[in-house]
Design a protein around this motif. Structure first.
Motif, PDB file in Angstrom:
ATOM      1  N   GLN A  13      -9.752  48.722 -31.373  1.00 52.15           N
ATOM      2  CA  GLN A  13     -10.420  47.464 -31.679  1.00 52.15           C
ATOM      3  C   GLN A  13     -10.311  46.524 -30.488  1.00 52.15           C
ATOM      4  OE1 GLN A  13      -8.767  45.865 -35.228  1.00 52.15           O
ATOM      5  NE2 GLN A  13      -9.750  47.364 -36.561  1.00 52.15           N
ATOM      6  N   MET A  14     -11.443  45.961 -30.096  1.00 46.53           N
ATOM      7  CA  MET A  14     -11.479  45.045 -28.970  1.00 46.53           C
ATOM      8  C   MET A  14     -11.032  43.650 -29.420  1.00 46.53           C
ATOM      9  SD  MET A  14     -12.415  46.918 -26.474  1.00 46.53           S
ATOM     10  CE  MET A  14     -12.789  45.680 -25.245  1.00 46.53           C
ATOM     11  N   ILE A  15     -10.096  43.089 -28.690  1.00 44.66           N
ATOM     12  CA  ILE A  15      -9.637  41.732 -28.979  1.00 44.66           C
ATOM     13  C   ILE A  15     -10.417  40.764 -28.105  1.00 44.66           C
ATOM     14  CG2 ILE A  15      -7.668  40.163 -28.952  1.00 44.66           C
ATOM     15  CD1 ILE A  15      -5.854  42.553 -29.288  1.00 44.66           C
ATOM     16  N   SER A  16     -11.061  39.789 -28.735  1.00 47.59           N
ATOM     17  CA  SER A  16     -11.829  38.830 -27.951  1.00 47.59           C
ATOM     18  C   SER A  16     -10.893  38.030 -27.071  1.00 47.59           C
ATOM     19  CB  SER A  16     -12.628  37.897 -28.861  1.00 47.59           C
ATOM     20  OG  SER A  16     -11.760  37.114 -29.645  1.00 47.59           O
ATOM     21  N   GLN A  17     -11.333  37.762 -25.850  1.00 45.77           N
ATOM     22  CA  GLN A  17     -10.504  37.049 -24.902  1.00 45.77           C
ATOM     23  C   GLN A  17     -11.259  35.828 -24.404  1.00 45.77           C
ATOM     24  OE1 GLN A  17      -7.816  40.804 -23.301  1.00 45.77           O
ATOM     25  NE2 GLN A  17      -9.371  39.982 -21.972  1.00 45.77           N
ATOM     26  N   ASN A  18     -11.063  34.751 -25.110  1.00 41.58           N
ATOM     27  CA  ASN A  18     -11.697  33.498 -24.748  1.00 41.58           C
ATOM     28  C   ASN A  18     -10.637  32.396 -24.770  1.00 41.58           C
ATOM     29  OD1 ASN A  18     -14.560  34.309 -24.587  1.00 41.58           O
ATOM     30  ND2 ASN A  18     -14.289  34.767 -26.772  1.00 41.58           N
ATOM     31  N   ILE A  19     -10.815  31.411 -23.918  1.00 43.41           N
ATOM     32  CA  ILE A  19      -9.949  30.239 -23.942  1.00 43.41           C
ATOM     33  C   ILE A  19     -10.828  28.991 -23.995  1.00 43.41           C
ATOM     34  CG2 ILE A  19      -8.024  31.331 -22.738  1.00 43.41           C
ATOM     35  CD1 ILE A  19      -8.954  29.952 -20.170  1.00 43.41           C
ATOM     36  N   SER A  20     -10.367  28.020 -24.728  1.00 39.69           N
ATOM     37  CA  SER A  20     -11.077  26.738 -24.806  1.00 39.69           C
ATOM     38  C   SER A  20     -10.035  25.626 -24.893  1.00 39.69           C
ATOM     39  CB  SER A  20     -12.009  26.699 -26.019  1.00 39.69           C
ATOM     40  OG  SER A  20     -11.293  26.985 -27.209  1.00 39.69           O
ATOM     41  N   SER A  51      -6.897  29.962 -27.215  1.00 41.79           N
ATOM     42  CA  SER A  51      -7.098  31.377 -26.893  1.00 41.79           C
ATOM     43  C   SER A  51      -7.165  32.231 -28.154  1.00 41.79           C
ATOM     44  CB  SER A  51      -5.962  31.874 -25.998  1.00 41.79           C
ATOM     45  OG  SER A  51      -6.083  33.252 -25.755  1.00 41.79           O
ATOM     46  N   ASP A  52      -8.058  33.241 -28.122  1.00 43.36           N
ATOM     47  CA  ASP A  52      -8.149  34.194 -29.222  1.00 43.36           C
ATOM     48  C   ASP A  52      -7.100  35.298 -29.091  1.00 43.36           C
ATOM     49  OD1 ASP A  52     -10.403  32.903 -30.306  1.00 43.36           O
ATOM     50  OD2 ASP A  52     -11.696  33.899 -28.860  1.00 43.36           O
ATOM     51  N   ASN A  53      -6.587  35.482 -27.886  1.00 37.10           N
ATOM     52  CA  ASN A  53      -5.607  36.533 -27.615  1.00 37.10           C
ATOM     53  C   ASN A  53      -4.287  35.859 -27.215  1.00 37.10           C
ATOM     54  OD1 ASN A  53      -4.078  38.682 -26.780  1.00 37.10           O
ATOM     55  ND2 ASN A  53      -5.645  39.582 -25.460  1.00 37.10           N
ATOM     56  N   HIS A  54      -3.260  36.082 -28.028  1.00 35.07           N
ATOM     57  CA  HIS A  54      -1.990  35.406 -27.801  1.00 35.07           C
ATOM     58  C   HIS A  54      -1.033  36.218 -26.932  1.00 35.07           C
ATOM     59  CE1 HIS A  54      -3.414  32.617 -30.827  1.00 35.07           C
ATOM     60  NE2 HIS A  54      -3.525  33.613 -31.701  1.00 35.07           N
ATOM     61  N   ASP A  55      -1.488  37.364 -26.421  1.00 39.66           N
ATOM     62  CA  ASP A  55      -0.621  38.240 -25.634  1.00 39.66           C
ATOM     63  C   ASP A  55      -0.751  38.009 -24.137  1.00 39.66           C
ATOM     64  OD1 ASP A  55       0.364  39.505 -27.902  1.00 39.66           O
ATOM     65  OD2 ASP A  55      -1.310  40.925 -27.955  1.00 39.66           O
ATOM     66  N   GLY A  56      -1.524  37.031 -23.723  1.00 39.91           N
ATOM     67  CA  GLY A  56      -1.722  36.809 -22.303  1.00 39.91           C
ATOM     68  C   GLY A  56      -0.567  36.053 -21.657  1.00 39.91           C
ATOM     69  N   TYR A  57      -0.646  35.950 -20.334  1.00 43.34           N
ATOM     70  CA  TYR A  57       0.303  35.139 -19.561  1.00 43.34           C
ATOM     71  C   TYR A  57      -0.368  33.806 -19.306  1.00 43.34           C
ATOM     72  CZ  TYR A  57       2.840  33.337 -15.525  1.00 43.34           C
ATOM     73  OH  TYR A  57       3.536  32.537 -14.654  1.00 43.34           O
ATOM     74  N   LEU A  92      -5.091  15.848 -13.769  1.00 39.33           N
ATOM     75  CA  LEU A  92      -5.975  16.959 -14.104  1.00 39.33           C
ATOM     76  C   LEU A  92      -5.120  18.174 -14.437  1.00 39.33           C
ATOM     77  CD1 LEU A  92      -8.533  16.420 -11.215  1.00 39.33           C
ATOM     78  CD2 LEU A  92      -8.834  15.789 -13.609  1.00 39.33           C
ATOM     79  N   VAL A  93      -5.402  18.777 -15.594  1.00 43.41           N
ATOM     80  CA  VAL A  93      -4.586  19.890 -16.087  1.00 43.41           C
ATOM     81  C   VAL A  93      -5.480  21.107 -16.283  1.00 43.41           C
ATOM     82  CG1 VAL A  93      -3.002  20.658 -17.878  1.00 43.41           C
ATOM     83  CG2 VAL A  93      -3.080  18.237 -17.246  1.00 43.41           C
ATOM     84  N   CYS A  94      -5.154  22.202 -15.594  1.00 44.75           N
ATOM     85  CA  CYS A  94      -5.926  23.445 -15.675  1.00 44.75           C
ATOM     86  C   CYS A  94      -5.090  24.544 -16.317  1.00 44.75           C
ATOM     87  CB  CYS A  94      -6.369  23.910 -14.289  1.00 44.75           C
ATOM     88  SG  CYS A  94      -7.495  22.791 -13.443  1.00 44.75           S
ATOM     89  N   LEU A  95      -5.756  25.405 -17.079  1.00 47.82           N
ATOM     90  CA  LEU A  95      -5.087  26.541 -17.698  1.00 47.82           C
ATOM     91  C   LEU A  95      -5.528  27.839 -17.015  1.00 47.82           C
ATOM     92  CD1 LEU A  95      -3.344  27.870 -19.882  1.00 47.82           C
ATOM     93  CD2 LEU A  95      -5.353  27.833 -21.395  1.00 47.82           C
ATOM     94  N   TYR A  96      -4.548  28.593 -16.553  1.00 45.89           N
ATOM     95  CA  TYR A  96      -4.774  29.908 -15.958  1.00 45.89           C
ATOM     96  C   TYR A  96      -4.187  30.949 -16.911  1.00 45.89           C
ATOM     97  CZ  TYR A  96      -5.725  27.426 -11.582  1.00 45.89           C
ATOM     98  OH  TYR A  96      -6.256  26.597 -10.616  1.00 45.89           O
ATOM     99  N   VAL A  97      -4.998  31.968 -17.257  1.00 52.00           N
ATOM    100  CA  VAL A  97      -4.533  32.996 -18.190  1.00 52.00           C
ATOM    101  C   VAL A  97      -4.796  34.371 -17.606  1.00 52.00           C
ATOM    102  CG1 VAL A  97      -4.663  33.909 -20.527  1.00 52.00           C
ATOM    103  CG2 VAL A  97      -5.092  31.484 -20.132  1.00 52.00           C
ATOM    104  N   GLU A 103      -7.710  41.145 -17.071  1.00 51.37           N
ATOM    105  CA  GLU A 103      -8.708  40.077 -16.981  1.00 51.37           C
ATOM    106  C   GLU A 103      -8.024  38.732 -16.809  1.00 51.37           C
ATOM    107  OE1 GLU A 103     -12.506  38.215 -19.466  1.00 51.37           O
ATOM    108  OE2 GLU A 103     -11.338  39.867 -20.303  1.00 51.37           O
ATOM    109  N   GLU A 104      -8.586  37.882 -15.954  1.00 52.05           N
ATOM    110  CA  GLU A 104      -8.038  36.562 -15.703  1.00 52.05           C
ATOM    111  C   GLU A 104      -9.083  35.497 -15.993  1.00 52.05           C
ATOM    112  OE1 GLU A 104      -6.575  36.479 -11.725  1.00 52.05           O
ATOM    113  OE2 GLU A 104      -4.838  37.745 -12.168  1.00 52.05           O
ATOM    114  N   MET A 105      -8.630  34.390 -16.491  1.00 56.23           N
ATOM    115  CA  MET A 105      -9.524  33.274 -16.797  1.00 56.23           C
ATOM    116  C   MET A 105      -8.933  31.978 -16.283  1.00 56.23           C
ATOM    117  SD  MET A 105     -10.919  34.031 -20.657  1.00 56.23           S
ATOM    118  CE  MET A 105     -11.922  35.469 -21.012  1.00 56.23           C
TER     119      MET A 105
END
Length: 216
Positions: A13-20, A51-57, A92-97, A103-105
């Motif tokens: 199953q593919m886990i969606s990987q989006n951040i907002s 994030s939809d995926n909680h396993d990221g860094y 200014l605050v940026c999120l790097y995942v 995959e990186e966002m």
């Protein structure tokens, strides 16, 4: 039919990987979520990854005025984090995942603007219980005060009251009893989020006989 079911279960199953990401600020009317906010220091902000995926860094990078790689002043590594801003200006605050599949966002910056400081005190008050000007305190509109101490003295230099919260003040009593009408003295030492230092010294006129109706 059974073969089809086996094939379906074999496909991962593919886990969606989006951040907002957004900033969440608690106001008098409730929590507000936005990607741009302006307020008075000390300003407590919660940053949500969305994030939809909680396993990221996860890595939150905090910049001042503009995003310049390598010039962040703070790093946070939680999926959601919290910070209290005490310095005036634009943050200014940026999120790097980085996700487990490689995959990186990178998010667009969240803008947090901390207002310049302002602090003024009146020269009189009337603690008579009429719900108008009953407490001697900072004038409405004070903002971005990160360090504060005010002391009330009588004409002989005796300390009557002291407070460290600019939203509070003196009710015109000493040791639980009303003091007499007359002139007192206040000394305020404070510091703004913009580095401005306040050293306010002035007379305070205590006028219990004054009411809103007598001034009409």
């Amino acid at each position: 039919m059974i073969l089809s079911l086996l094939l379906l279960t074999a496909i991962p199953q593919m886990i969606s990987q989006n951040i907002s990401p957004c900033a969440e600020i608690t106001t008098e009317t409730g929590d507000v979520q936005s990607t741009s906010y302006e307020g008075s220091a000390p300003l407590r902000v919660r940053f949500l990854s969305g994030s939809d995926n909680h396993d990221g860094y996860f890595e939150w990078r905090f910049y001042k005025n503009e995003v310049i790689e390598g010039q962040h002043y703070l790093l946070r590594h939680e999926e959601n984090t919290e910070f209290t801003f005490t310095e005036a200006g634009v943050h200014l605050v940026c999120l790097y995942v980085s996700f487990p599949d490689g995959e990186e966002m990178i998010s667009d910056p969240i803008s947090i603007t901390v207002k310049s400081s302002k602090l003024e005190f009146p020269n009189a008050f009337s603690p008579n219980g009429d719900q108008h000007n009953d407490v001697y305190k900072a004038k409405d509109g004070y903002q971005s005060i990160v360090d504060f101490k005010a002391t009330i003295y009588n004409r002989w230099g005796q300390k009557l009251f002291e407070w460290t919260d600019p939203s509070k003040g003196w009710d015109g009593t000493f040791n639980g009893k009303d003091v007499k009408d007359g002139v007192y003295y206040v000394h305020v030492q404070a510091k703004g989020a913009d580095g401005v230092k306040y050293n306010i010294k002035k007379d305070v006129n205590l006028l219990r006989g004054f009411t809103e109706t007598t001034n009409k």
